[in-house]
Design a protein around this motif. Sequence first.
Motif, PDB file in Angstrom:
ATOM      1  N   GLU A 262       0.677  -1.298   0.078  1.00 34.41           N
ATOM      2  CA  GLU A 262       0.013  -0.235  -0.003  1.00 34.41           C
ATOM      3  C   GLU A 262       0.757   1.299   0.080  1.00 34.41           C
ATOM      4  O   GLU A 262       0.496   2.292  -0.633  1.00 34.41           O
ATOM      5  CB  GLU A 262      -0.889  -0.092   1.200  1.00 34.41           C
ATOM      6  N   LEU A 263       2.073   1.055   0.683  1.00 31.17           N
ATOM      7  CA  LEU A 263       3.143   2.178   0.615  1.00 31.17           C
ATOM      8  C   LEU A 263       3.684   2.632  -0.478  1.00 31.17           C
ATOM      9  O   LEU A 263       4.409   3.616  -0.702  1.00 31.17           O
ATOM     10  CB  LEU A 263       3.703   2.475   2.008  1.00 31.17           C
ATOM     11  N   GLY A 264       3.843   1.461  -1.436  1.00 29.79           N
ATOM     12  CA  GLY A 264       4.541   1.320  -2.668  1.00 29.79           C
ATOM     13  C   GLY A 264       6.125   1.344  -2.245  1.00 29.79           C
ATOM     14  O   GLY A 264       6.888   1.622  -3.031  1.00 29.79           O
ATOM     15  N   LEU A 265       6.350   0.538  -1.092  1.00 38.69           N
ATOM     16  CA  LEU A 265       7.980   0.379  -0.690  1.00 38.69           C
ATOM     17  C   LEU A 265       8.234  -0.871  -1.332  1.00 38.69           C
ATOM     18  O   LEU A 265       7.904  -1.861  -0.977  1.00 38.69           O
ATOM     19  CB  LEU A 265       8.166   0.725   0.682  1.00 38.69           C
ATOM     20  N   PHE A 266       9.565  -0.968  -1.640  1.00 40.69           N
ATOM     21  CA  PHE A 266      10.231  -2.190  -1.872  1.00 40.69           C
ATOM     22  C   PHE A 266      11.213  -2.491  -0.738  1.00 40.69           C
ATOM     23  O   PHE A 266      11.290  -3.668  -0.443  1.00 40.69           O
ATOM     24  CB  PHE A 266      11.320  -1.996  -3.337  1.00 40.69           C
ATOM     25  N   PHE A 267      11.734  -1.243  -0.115  1.00 35.27           N
ATOM     26  CA  PHE A 267      12.557  -1.471   0.960  1.00 35.27           C
ATOM     27  C   PHE A 267      11.943  -0.708   2.151  1.00 35.27           C
ATOM     28  O   PHE A 267      11.269   0.167   1.992  1.00 35.27           O
ATOM     29  CB  PHE A 267      14.151  -1.108   0.870  1.00 35.27           C
ATOM     30  N   GLY A 268      12.231  -1.436   3.283  1.00 32.77           N
ATOM     31  CA  GLY A 268      11.778  -0.904   4.659  1.00 32.77           C
ATOM     32  C   GLY A 268      12.430  -1.395   5.857  1.00 32.77           C
ATOM     33  O   GLY A 268      12.657  -2.712   5.850  1.00 32.77           O
ATOM     34  N   ALA A 269      12.453  -0.652   6.732  1.00 31.35           N
ATOM     35  CA  ALA A 269      13.085  -1.015   8.081  1.00 31.35           C
ATOM     36  C   ALA A 269      11.950  -0.773   9.146  1.00 31.35           C
ATOM     37  O   ALA A 269      11.696   0.441   9.394  1.00 31.35           O
ATOM     38  CB  ALA A 269      14.249  -0.192   8.579  1.00 31.35           C
ATOM     39  N   LEU A 270      11.452  -1.721   9.688  1.00 27.60           N
ATOM     40  CA  LEU A 270      10.260  -1.523  10.457  1.00 27.60           C
ATOM     41  C   LEU A 270      10.425  -2.010  12.030  1.00 27.60           C
ATOM     42  O   LEU A 270      11.347  -2.778  12.192  1.00 27.60           O
ATOM     43  CB  LEU A 270       9.269  -2.501   9.986  1.00 27.60           C
ATOM     44  N   ASP A 271       9.946  -1.108  12.711  1.00 28.52           N
ATOM     45  CA  ASP A 271      10.144  -1.455  14.306  1.00 28.52           C
ATOM     46  C   ASP A 271       8.786  -1.892  15.016  1.00 28.52           C
ATOM     47  O   ASP A 271       7.818  -1.386  14.784  1.00 28.52           O
ATOM     48  CB  ASP A 271      10.641  -0.243  14.949  1.00 28.52           C
TER      49      ASP A 271
END
Length: 315
Positions: A262-271
């Motif tokens: 939904e955010l259109g992200l390929f990469f993310g660092a999630l907490d």
Amino acid sequence: MRSILILTGRDDLTADAVIEELVKRGEDVVRYDTGDFPTASRLAVSLTGDGWTGSLTGSRAVRLESIKSVWWRRPNEFRTPGDWPGHARALAVSEARSGLLGVLGSMPVRWINHPSRDAAANYKPVQLAVAARCGLDVPRSVITSDPGHAREFIGAEAVVYKGLGGGVIGPGGKRQFLPVALVSADQVDDGVSGTAHLFQESVDKAYEVRLTVIGDRMFPVAIHTGSEAAQLDWRTDYQSHRYEVVGMPPNVERGVHRLMDELGLFFGALDFAVTPDGRWVFFEVNPNGQWHWLAVRAGVPLVEAMADALQGETA
């Protein structure tokens, strides 16, 4: 040979590690710092039926039509001649950003992440709303500039106060952030009306998790903290950490996939925080978060995974 374009500054150990891995694999890698444009770099492109074609020249030249993927890593701000008047420099930077990023952003290649997606996803209220819609467990939260509303939310128990943005550049070029703090109702005064504030319920933590997502691959690492300060915010005391690769509940994995889509992200660092009864509580996703220290300290193959992703050519 097709090229991989990495947009970052010269002092970036994370990019260094990935570039080294890509070169070992025989890839042509072009490292480019947007801070060089326009004073030490040139853009010369023309519009054709296939989009913009031409060259971007920094420490070396690259043809746009040869680029197969782009990593939006840690690019610096555009720089213009220091002897220009302030208004002229501001206008030149605005035009440089629109021109260079507009041209690059139009390329139908794999972006990690596209700068427009990165910027949109950085809004914490957007992240929290999307995460809740995607079925992730999100702390009770309010965003307010009303002291009465804040005191009503806090009630008898202290809550967590967090900054909404990524901080600002302060004196000496050092980035300054609002610290995470526990706040009680009697600490709220009329100063709250000066801007927007994020308050969240305090979550009981067994440990925290930094989840690094690269495409469809997920790398969850537990962060066991060893100090009181790190228990509130693990970023305050890296020396007290113990790391452990952990599994992830299927419902959380599904929610994360939906969130990233939904955010259109390929990469993310999630907490996340994991509570003593095993609930995974989502705090935030950083579209361009740091991760190399986890590759080193926890032995997670993140460098290899990023190299794999950049070798792909699907947008």
